[in-house]
Structure formats: structure tokens, C-alpha cells
Design a protein around this motif. Structure first.
Motif, PDB file in Angstrom:
ATOM      1  N   VAL A 166       0.846  -1.185   0.000  1.00 19.73           N
ATOM      2  CA  VAL A 166       0.000   0.000   0.000  1.00 19.73           C
ATOM      3  C   VAL A 166       0.883   1.236   0.000  1.00 19.73           C
ATOM      4  O   VAL A 166       1.913   1.274   0.671  1.00 19.73           O
ATOM      5  N   GLY A 167       0.475   2.227  -0.769  1.00 20.04           N
ATOM      6  CA  GLY A 167       1.211   3.481  -0.775  1.00 20.04           C
ATOM      7  C   GLY A 167       0.614   4.453  -1.768  1.00 20.04           C
ATOM      8  O   GLY A 167      -0.224   4.082  -2.594  1.00 20.04           O
ATOM      9  N   ASP A 168       1.057   5.684  -1.680  1.00 15.17           N
ATOM     10  CA  ASP A 168       0.600   6.710  -2.595  1.00 15.17           C
ATOM     11  C   ASP A 168       1.034   6.389  -4.023  1.00 15.17           C
ATOM     12  O   ASP A 168       1.965   5.608  -4.243  1.00 15.17           O
ATOM     13  N   SER A 169       0.376   7.020  -4.967  1.00  6.89           N
ATOM     14  CA  SER A 169       0.780   6.914  -6.360  1.00  6.89           C
ATOM     15  C   SER A 169       2.222   7.369  -6.492  1.00  6.89           C
ATOM     16  O   SER A 169       2.618   8.403  -5.940  1.00  6.89           O
ATOM     17  N   GLY A 170       3.028   6.559  -7.185  1.00  9.41           N
ATOM     18  CA  GLY A 170       4.427   6.908  -7.376  1.00  9.41           C
ATOM     19  C   GLY A 170       5.348   6.480  -6.254  1.00  9.41           C
ATOM     20  O   GLY A 170       6.528   6.813  -6.255  1.00  9.41           O
TER      21      GLY A 170
ATOM     22  N   GLY B 289       6.312   3.399  -5.559  1.00 10.82           N
ATOM     23  CA  GLY B 289       7.165   2.271  -5.911  1.00 10.82           C
ATOM     24  C   GLY B 289       6.502   0.909  -5.857  1.00 10.82           C
ATOM     25  O   GLY B 289       7.177  -0.111  -5.984  1.00 10.82           O
ATOM     26  N   LYS B 290       5.193   0.863  -5.680  1.00 11.91           N
ATOM     27  CA  LYS B 290       4.503  -0.435  -5.576  1.00 11.91           C
ATOM     28  C   LYS B 290       4.671  -1.257  -6.854  1.00 11.91           C
ATOM     29  O   LYS B 290       5.055  -2.429  -6.788  1.00 11.91           O
ATOM     30  N   SER B 291       4.396  -0.671  -8.003  1.00 12.70           N
ATOM     31  CA  SER B 291       4.527  -1.398  -9.273  1.00 12.70           C
ATOM     32  C   SER B 291       5.977  -1.748  -9.562  1.00 12.70           C
ATOM     33  O   SER B 291       6.276  -2.830 -10.071  1.00 12.70           O
ATOM     34  N   THR B 292       6.880  -0.858  -9.203  1.00 15.15           N
ATOM     35  CA  THR B 292       8.312  -1.124  -9.389  1.00 15.15           C
ATOM     36  C   THR B 292       8.730  -2.325  -8.550  1.00 15.15           C
ATOM     37  O   THR B 292       9.464  -3.202  -9.024  1.00 15.15           O
ATOM     38  N   LEU B 293       8.248  -2.396  -7.318  1.00 12.89           N
ATOM     39  CA  LEU B 293       8.547  -3.535  -6.451  1.00 12.89           C
ATOM     40  C   LEU B 293       7.969  -4.819  -7.033  1.00 12.89           C
ATOM     41  O   LEU B 293       8.639  -5.860  -7.056  1.00 12.89           O
ATOM     42  N   LEU B 294       6.736  -4.778  -7.522  1.00 12.16           N
ATOM     43  CA  LEU B 294       6.127  -5.968  -8.112  1.00 12.16           C
ATOM     44  C   LEU B 294       6.886  -6.425  -9.354  1.00 12.16           C
ATOM     45  O   LEU B 294       7.047  -7.627  -9.578  1.00 12.16           O
ATOM     46  N   ASN B 295       7.356  -5.490 -10.165  1.00 12.74           N
ATOM     47  CA  ASN B 295       8.169  -5.852 -11.332  1.00 12.74           C
ATOM     48  C   ASN B 295       9.448  -6.563 -10.907  1.00 12.74           C
ATOM     49  O   ASN B 295       9.867  -7.543 -11.527  1.00 12.74           O
ATOM     50  N   LEU B 296      10.059  -6.075  -9.853  1.00 13.84           N
ATOM     51  CA  LEU B 296      11.268  -6.703  -9.331  1.00 13.84           C
ATOM     52  C   LEU B 296      10.964  -8.107  -8.823  1.00 13.84           C
ATOM     53  O   LEU B 296      11.667  -9.068  -9.145  1.00 13.84           O
ATOM     54  N   LEU B 297       9.885  -8.246  -8.041  1.00  5.29           N
ATOM     55  CA  LEU B 297       9.525  -9.553  -7.482  1.00  5.29           C
ATOM     56  C   LEU B 297       9.219 -10.579  -8.568  1.00  5.29           C
ATOM     57  O   LEU B 297       9.542 -11.760  -8.423  1.00  5.29           O
ATOM     58  N   ALA B 298       8.605 -10.145  -9.658  1.00  9.13           N
ATOM     59  CA  ALA B 298       8.235 -11.054 -10.747  1.00  9.13           C
ATOM     60  C   ALA B 298       9.371 -11.268 -11.737  1.00  9.13           C
ATOM     61  O   ALA B 298       9.165 -11.839 -12.807  1.00  9.13           O
ATOM     62  N   LEU B 299      10.554 -10.801 -11.401  1.00  6.24           N
ATOM     63  CA  LEU B 299      11.752 -10.959 -12.235  1.00  6.24           C
ATOM     64  C   LEU B 299      11.646 -10.223 -13.567  1.00  6.24           C
ATOM     65  O   LEU B 299      12.296 -10.579 -14.542  1.00  6.24           O
ATOM     66  N   LEU B 300      10.836  -9.182 -13.605  1.00  4.81           N
ATOM     67  CA  LEU B 300      10.717  -8.362 -14.806  1.00  4.81           C
ATOM     68  C   LEU B 300      11.731  -7.228 -14.816  1.00  4.81           C
ATOM     69  O   LEU B 300      11.973  -6.624 -15.855  1.00  4.81           O
ATOM     70  N   ASP B 301      12.319  -6.940 -13.674  1.00  2.00           N
ATOM     71  CA  ASP B 301      13.295  -5.861 -13.544  1.00  2.00           C
ATOM     72  C   ASP B 301      14.474  -6.359 -12.730  1.00  2.00           C
ATOM     73  O   ASP B 301      14.298  -6.870 -11.626  1.00  2.00           O
ATOM     74  N   SER B 302      15.661  -6.231 -13.290  1.00  2.00           N
ATOM     75  CA  SER B 302      16.851  -6.668 -12.557  1.00  2.00           C
ATOM     76  C   SER B 302      17.836  -5.515 -12.343  1.00  2.00           C
ATOM     77  O   SER B 302      18.963  -5.727 -11.932  1.00  2.00           O
ATOM     78  N   ASN B 303      17.396  -4.297 -12.630  1.00  2.00           N
ATOM     79  CA  ASN B 303      18.250  -3.127 -12.487  1.00  2.00           C
ATOM     80  C   ASN B 303      18.031  -2.492 -11.111  1.00  2.00           C
ATOM     81  O   ASN B 303      17.294  -1.525 -10.973  1.00  2.00           O
ATOM     82  N   TYR B 304      18.650  -3.073 -10.095  1.00  7.28           N
ATOM     83  CA  TYR B 304      18.511  -2.618  -8.721  1.00  7.28           C
ATOM     84  C   TYR B 304      19.769  -2.970  -7.955  1.00  7.28           C
ATOM     85  O   TYR B 304      20.563  -3.812  -8.386  1.00  7.28           O
TER      86      TYR B 304
END
Length: 90
Positions: A34-38, A40-55
């Protein structure tokens, strides 16, 4: 499947999108981000689903560091373990 995030930072340029000190997600848990728009919720989900590895930091999936996975192994894990409904599907 057990997920553990350690000292995760996601930045674009000089802008910090989000940071996580330590999160452990168990196989049979139910979690809500849960959090305000912007925030990082979607960014976190992308990371968890292995869609983003730039971290920065460590993402362990069943004890395996996901940065060490080959692309074909990531694809297999995604196909067998993750379902994702995209907010913007185009």
C-alpha cells in the motif's frame, strides 16, 4: 516459494524510487503493498516477478540470488510461479 529482499534500492539517475531494508515473504502468506501513487509499488512488483533486474541489493528466491540466474531460468521460474495482470497492457 520463499522470497527475501535485502538492502534493495531502485534508482533512476539521482532519484531514489524506493528502498527496502529487509522483507521476507513466506510461501503461504498473503501480502498487500500500500502506498501513494508513485511510491514504488509497481516497481517492487516488477522486481519480485523478475521483470526488472536493475537494482542494488539482494533478492533471494528460495535461497537463490536472482541476479545469478540465466535468462532461460528466469523465464521458467516466471512461467511456473508468477501471474501478472498489467495495469497498462499496451
Amino acid at each position: 516459494m520463499k522470497i527475501e529482499l535485502k538492502n534493495i534500492k531502485k534508482e533512476i539517475g539521482d532519484n531514489l524510487l524506493f528502498s527496502v531494508d529487509n522483507i521476507k515473504i513466506s510461501e503461504h502468506g498473503f501480502y498487500t503493498f500500500v502506498g501513494d501513487s508513485g511510491s514504488g509499488k509497481s516497481t517492487l512488483l516488477n522486481l519480485l516477478a523478475l521483470l526488472d533486474s536493475n537494482y542494488e541489493g539482494t533478492y533471494l528466491l528460495d535461497g537463490i540470488n536472482t541476479k545469478s540466474l540465466k535468462e532461460k531460468d528466469k523465464n521458467k521460474i516466471q512461467a511456473l510461479n508468477f501471474s501478472y495482470v498489467f495495469q497498462s497492457y499496451n
